[in-house]
Design an enzyme around this catalytic site. Structure first.
Site, mmCIF file in Angstrom:
data_model
loop_
_atom_site.group_PDB
_atom_site.id
_atom_site.type_symbol
_atom_site.label_atom_id
_atom_site.label_comp_id
_atom_site.label_asym_id
_atom_site.label_seq_id
_atom_site.Cartn_x
_atom_site.Cartn_y
_atom_site.Cartn_z
ATOM 1 N N HIS A 56 30.655 29.623 142.275
ATOM 2 C CA HIS A 56 30.003 30.240 141.131
ATOM 3 C C HIS A 56 30.911 31.311 140.566
ATOM 4 O O HIS A 56 31.594 31.998 141.318
ATOM 5 C CB HIS A 56 28.662 30.862 141.546
ATOM 6 C CG HIS A 56 27.768 31.131 140.385
ATOM 7 N ND1 HIS A 56 27.866 32.272 139.635
ATOM 8 C CD2 HIS A 56 26.798 30.379 139.818
ATOM 9 C CE1 HIS A 56 26.984 32.219 138.665
ATOM 10 N NE2 HIS A 56 26.327 31.078 138.743
ATOM 11 N N ASP B 126 22.364 24.679 141.655
ATOM 12 C CA ASP B 126 22.318 23.253 141.333
ATOM 13 C C ASP B 126 22.403 22.360 142.554
ATOM 14 O O ASP B 126 22.169 21.159 142.467
ATOM 15 C CB ASP B 126 23.477 22.898 140.386
ATOM 16 C CG ASP B 126 23.293 23.559 139.053
ATOM 17 O OD1 ASP B 126 22.160 23.538 138.561
ATOM 18 O OD2 ASP B 126 24.271 24.112 138.523
HETATM 19 N N1 COA Z 1 35.174 22.671 145.241
HETATM 20 C C1 COA Z 1 36.445 22.880 145.647
HETATM 21 N N2 COA Z 1 37.198 23.928 145.254
HETATM 22 C C2 COA Z 1 36.636 24.804 144.418
HETATM 23 C C3 COA Z 1 35.306 24.660 143.961
HETATM 24 C C4 COA Z 1 34.575 23.550 144.411
HETATM 25 N N3 COA Z 1 33.311 23.357 144.004
HETATM 26 N N4 COA Z 1 35.001 25.688 143.145
HETATM 27 C C5 COA Z 1 36.110 26.447 143.082
HETATM 28 N N5 COA Z 1 37.094 25.930 143.849
HETATM 29 C C6 COA Z 1 38.412 26.512 144.070
HETATM 30 C C7 COA Z 1 39.296 26.285 142.862
HETATM 31 O O1 COA Z 1 40.085 25.113 142.997
HETATM 32 C C8 COA Z 1 40.142 27.532 142.863
HETATM 33 O O2 COA Z 1 41.161 27.358 143.814
HETATM 34 P P1 COA Z 1 42.600 28.061 143.587
HETATM 35 O O3 COA Z 1 42.342 29.533 143.594
HETATM 36 O O4 COA Z 1 43.405 27.585 144.752
HETATM 37 O O5 COA Z 1 43.116 27.577 142.262
HETATM 38 C C9 COA Z 1 39.225 28.615 143.393
HETATM 39 O O6 COA Z 1 38.249 27.924 144.180
HETATM 40 C C10 COA Z 1 38.519 29.409 142.295
HETATM 41 O O7 COA Z 1 37.892 28.477 141.413
HETATM 42 P P2 COA Z 1 37.801 28.696 139.853
HETATM 43 O O8 COA Z 1 37.529 27.390 139.195
HETATM 44 O O9 COA Z 1 38.996 29.471 139.383
HETATM 45 O O10 COA Z 1 36.559 29.668 139.789
HETATM 46 P P3 COA Z 1 35.635 29.858 138.552
HETATM 47 O O11 COA Z 1 34.907 31.105 138.765
HETATM 48 O O12 COA Z 1 36.405 29.703 137.292
HETATM 49 O O13 COA Z 1 34.690 28.557 138.646
HETATM 50 C C11 COA Z 1 32.886 27.120 138.979
HETATM 51 C C12 COA Z 1 33.388 28.571 139.019
HETATM 52 C C13 COA Z 1 31.369 27.112 139.134
HETATM 53 C C14 COA Z 1 33.240 26.481 137.614
HETATM 54 C C15 COA Z 1 33.562 26.319 140.117
HETATM 55 O O14 COA Z 1 33.258 26.898 141.355
HETATM 56 C C16 COA Z 1 33.180 24.843 140.101
HETATM 57 O O15 COA Z 1 33.807 24.054 139.401
HETATM 58 N N6 COA Z 1 32.113 24.448 140.865
HETATM 59 C C17 COA Z 1 31.632 23.096 140.870
HETATM 60 C C18 COA Z 1 30.746 22.883 139.656
HETATM 61 C C19 COA Z 1 29.416 23.560 139.788
HETATM 62 O O16 COA Z 1 28.743 23.470 140.808
HETATM 63 N N7 COA Z 1 29.022 24.223 138.700
HETATM 64 C C20 COA Z 1 27.700 24.869 138.638
HETATM 65 C C21 COA Z 1 27.822 26.328 138.444
HETATM 66 S S1 COA Z 1 26.219 27.078 138.525
#
Ligand code: COA
Length: 428
Positions: free
Chosen positions: A307, A364
């Protein structure tokens, strides 16, 4: 406390005023930065940028706190109904019994939609995703209520638009599902409470009676409350920025629906079930998918994990996990997907990758499992998220207009070609 931060740019010292929130969050107010220095700030994804001040929702991602108008999400989810929470978010206080009756009655008289909406609905192919249909129908309300376009809206017109959209949203949501199934639409039953009426429009077949099951109505109330607002997330920021151009509430909410649709935001609940089904059909090989999620060269992510704001736990996920167990027990459903989800959570939470990156199940992760138990197909999950988020979008749109916030218009740093001469077609 020092009310300024000092910034030194090119030998010039600038005092940046600090803004403190009611929970002691502090922001640097850079609104004069450009006019005084010529510089702007860059913050892709707005990870450190506050777009506004707001009285609606407080959340502390480190401590896992979520409160609406000061009330904890735990108390609201266990004691309130969804319509009470709608009132609280939109008008700022929990309603008295009389205020709630008045509010609910007002919504009730607006559940019916113009018959011409059926013609619009007929035009969609049967496989159209219900989110696309929903956003179009919501923005189409501007055509039926053109007074909503007048930017000098009176308070009474805003209140009327609010009950209209609250009343009609469930009707459109249910109809978008009926369209996909090729079934005749079911008209609203205003003798029912808000959530039961929606369930009946969703699941009643013309040839059969529909019996209201209080377990399902309660579960739906809870799920909608858990999604009701989440401060300046992607879709809410979209609603506010669209509304900042003085667009109508219908156009603004419709934009929010589109922003919510993507799998990184509201689309995640659908993606979670699809992922669990994929793991299930792949011999329940959880470790294979954990490995894929950790592989930088593999685009696969564990859906429902991580998140932007919560970095220890998502308080909504805790409530929803218990609710999922409850609903399954009471409905007597034994869904292997729930067991698989629990196993996956257990394994991921012990894995160093997920520990290091502070990745926990979000709201979710379990919501789709409850929706599935109630009978919603995966493509309706995001619609249900939108339904829950509706009062948050309305409250944020209303607050933004009442505060007369300026047009949202970020800047950029240009990184393209410098000025160059046009080359005629024959010379290229
Ligand atoms: N599975 C595997 N790795 C994940 C992950 C997941 N669900 N969520 C984040 N990561 C990793 C990323 O690859 C990143 O790794 P890095 O630092 O080596 O590049 C790190 O964790 C940080 O992720 P990032 O995408 O930069 O964080 P964010 O704050 O921008 O993203 C989300 C948050 C929610 C978009 C992200 O966690 C995600 O895509 N989750 C899955 C989708 C989801 O459940 N969305 C609902 C949100 S309520």
């Amino acid at each position: 406390m020092n009310k300024f931060a000092n910034l030194e740019i090119n030998g010039k010292n600038l005092k940046i005023p600090l803004i403190e929130g009611s929970e002691n969050e502090i922001a640097l107010d850079i609104s004069k930065l450009r006019s005084e220095t010529g510089y702007i700030t860059i913050d892709k994804g707005f990870k450190n940028t506050g777009s506004t001040t707001s009285n609606i929702t407080y959340l502390d991602g480190e401590k896992g706190i979520l409160r609406h108008r000061g009330y904890s999400i735990e108390e609201l989810a266990s004691k309130s109904t969804f319509t009470e929470v709608c009132y609280l978010l939109i008008y700022g206080e929990l309603p008295s019994k009389e205020q709630l009756d008045y509010f609910e009655n007002n919504i009730r008289v607006h559940t019916l939609v113009h018959e011409d909406f059926k013609i619009i609905l007929e035009g969609y192919p049967s496989k159209a995703h219900p989110m696309g249909i929903l956003s179009s129908l919501i923005t189409s309300l501007t055509a039926f209520y053109p007074e909503s376009l007048d930017p000098s809206r009176s308070k009474s017109l805003v209140d009327l638009s609010i009950v209209r959209i609250l009343g009609k949203f469930p009707t459109f949501a249910a109809w978008s599902y009926k369209k996909r199934n090729g079934h005749p639409i079911i008209y609203p039953d205003n003798g029912l409470d808000y959530c039961s009426n929606f369930l009946k429009m969703m699941f009643k077949l013309p040839s059969e009676d529909y019996e209201i099951n209080p377990v399902i109505t309660d579960a739906l109330n809870k799920l909608l409350i858990l999604h009701a607002d989440h401060e300046q997330n992607c879709s809410t920021s979209t609603v506010r920025i669209v509304g900042s151009s003085l667009s109508s509430i219908y156009a603004s909410v419709s934009a929010g629906i589109n922003a919510l649709w993507g799998p990184l935001h509201g689309g995640a609940n659908q993606a979670v079930i699809e992922m669990l089904e994929q793991i299930s059909s792949d011999n329940n090989d959880i470790n294979k998918y954990i490995k894929k999620a950790k592989d930088k060269n593999d685009p696969f992510r564990l859906m429902g994990f991580g998140h932007r704001v919560y970095k220890n736990f998502d308080p909504r996920a805790k409530i929803i996990k218990v609710a999922a167990d409850n609903v399954m027990n009471k409905l007597g459903i034994d869904d292997p997907i729930l067991d698989l989800a629990k196993k996956l959570e257990e394994i991921a939470l012990k894995d160093q990758y997920f520990i290091d990156k502070k990745l926990y199940p979000n709201v979710d992760f379990y919501s789709g499992i409850i929706y599935r138990a109630i009978g919603f197909p995966p493509e309706m999950f995001t619609v249900m998220f939108a339904f829950g988020r509706l009062p948050g979008w309305i409250a944020q749109w209303k607050e933004m207009r009442e505060n007369k916030e300026p047009l949202g218009r970020p800047r950029q740093i240009y990184t393209g070609s410098k000025s160059r001469k046009y080359i005629d077609l024959e010379k290229r």
